[in-house]
Design an enzyme around this catalytic site. Structure first.
Site, PDB file in Angstrom:
ATOM      1  N   GLY A  46       0.845  -1.186   0.000  1.00 23.09           N
ATOM      2  CA  GLY A  46       0.000   0.000   0.000  1.00 23.09           C
ATOM      3  C   GLY A  46       0.878   1.233   0.000  1.00 23.09           C
ATOM      4  N   GLN A  51       2.744  10.000   1.401  1.00 22.69           N
ATOM      5  CA  GLN A  51       4.058   9.368   1.487  1.00 22.69           C
ATOM      6  C   GLN A  51       4.974   9.770   0.334  1.00 22.69           C
ATOM      7  OE1 GLN A  51       2.287   5.270   2.322  1.00 22.69           O
ATOM      8  NE2 GLN A  51       4.266   5.221   3.391  1.00 22.69           N
ATOM      9  N   CYS A  99       6.311   0.138   7.513  1.00 23.10           N
ATOM     10  CA  CYS A  99       5.841   1.309   6.769  1.00 23.10           C
ATOM     11  C   CYS A  99       6.979   1.825   5.900  1.00 23.10           C
ATOM     12  CB  CYS A  99       5.386   2.396   7.743  1.00 23.10           C
ATOM     13  SG  CYS A  99       4.788   3.902   6.938  1.00 23.10           S
ATOM     14  N   LEU A 100       6.661   2.158   4.670  1.00 26.86           N
ATOM     15  CA  LEU A 100       7.677   2.672   3.765  1.00 26.86           C
ATOM     16  C   LEU A 100       8.208   4.032   4.205  1.00 26.86           C
ATOM     17  CD1 LEU A 100       6.076   1.601   0.364  1.00 26.86           C
ATOM     18  CD2 LEU A 100       7.891   0.449   1.662  1.00 26.86           C
ATOM     19  N   HIS A 141      -4.038   1.053   7.727  1.00 22.25           N
ATOM     20  CA  HIS A 141      -2.711   1.676   7.690  1.00 22.25           C
ATOM     21  C   HIS A 141      -2.696   2.847   6.705  1.00 22.25           C
ATOM     22  CE1 HIS A 141       1.812   1.341   7.906  1.00 22.25           C
ATOM     23  NE2 HIS A 141       1.652   2.079   6.815  1.00 22.25           N
ATOM     24  N   GLU A 142      -3.193   2.606   5.491  1.00 22.29           N
ATOM     25  CA  GLU A 142      -3.172   3.662   4.471  1.00 22.29           C
ATOM     26  C   GLU A 142      -4.135   4.796   4.809  1.00 22.29           C
ATOM     27  OE1 GLU A 142      -0.673   3.596   2.561  1.00 22.29           O
ATOM     28  OE2 GLU A 142      -0.210   1.519   3.071  1.00 22.29           O
ATOM     29  N   HIS A 145      -2.600   7.240   7.125  1.00 21.36           N
ATOM     30  CA  HIS A 145      -1.702   8.200   6.478  1.00 21.36           C
ATOM     31  C   HIS A 145      -2.450   9.443   6.013  1.00 21.36           C
ATOM     32  CE1 HIS A 145       2.248   6.437   6.369  1.00 21.36           C
ATOM     33  NE2 HIS A 145       1.778   5.275   5.914  1.00 21.36           N
TER      34      HIS A 145
END
Length: 188
Positions: A46, A51, A99-100, A141-142, A145
């Site tokens: 994702g 991000q 997480c990226l 999670h997304e 963000h």
């Protein structure tokens, strides 16, 4: 398509509420294509627009479940309903998340087992997905963000020191730091 730099914790776009998508034109389509490419290179399941430095309520996802079903899509202006999360402590294996925007780090966080995602696609058509398990976790999670919340903001007490230590060790936590999937080699 282009691979975009992924912002690392400390950048203000990651800690702010994103704006609604209002322009569904060519630039949005290009952004989505680039986000899919970036997510593939990272690799991730994702990726939210903040991000990659774009403060829009938009995320992409691409994950194959245990039955072999591919869940791939774009969610613009999403709404998310979740079941109550279980109580107790997070399991270090089952609840581990990464997480990226905190590359290479993983910590356990309790998420709801079920979520209902309502959003619109690039064609502006509304859709709804009832998700369980890992797909529900990806959506939560997304969605976080888009509200300026990173998963480490949801960790149980006791993990805060480990997160702070990791951020300090990497020199993160300040604006302007990013990494480029496919070019930067991050330690896991």
């Amino acid at each position: 398509m282009a691979v975009l730099p992924i912002r690392i914790t400390g950048d203000s776009v990651l800690h702010s509420v994103a704006e609604e998508v209002t322009d569904f034109g060519d630039s949005l389509h290009t952004l989505v294509d680039d986000m899919f490419e970036t997510m593939r290179e990272a690799p991730g399941v994702g990726l939210a627009a903040p991000q990659v430095g774009v403060p829009l309520r938009l995320f992409v996802y691409n994950w194959t479940d245990d039955e072999g079903t591919l869940w791939r899509g774009v969610a613009a202006n999403p709404e998310l309903w979740i079941s109550p999360p279980r109580t107790g402590e997070a399991d270090e294996d089952e609840d581990s998340e990464g997480c990226l925007s905190l590359p290479g780090e993983r910590f356990p966080v309790i998420r709801s087992e079920r979520a209902i995602l309502r959003a619109v696609g690039l064609d502006r058509r509304p859709f709804e997905i009832v998700a369980d398990g890992w797909l529900a976790r990806i959506f939560q999670h997304e969605f976080d963000h888009l509200n300026g919340v990173l998963y480490v903001d949801r960790l149980e007490a006791g993990y805060d020191k480990a997160v702070a230590k990791a951020i300090k060790k990497q020199g993160w936590g300040v604006p302007g730091i990013s990494w480029l999937p496919g070019e930067d080699h991050l330690e896991d």
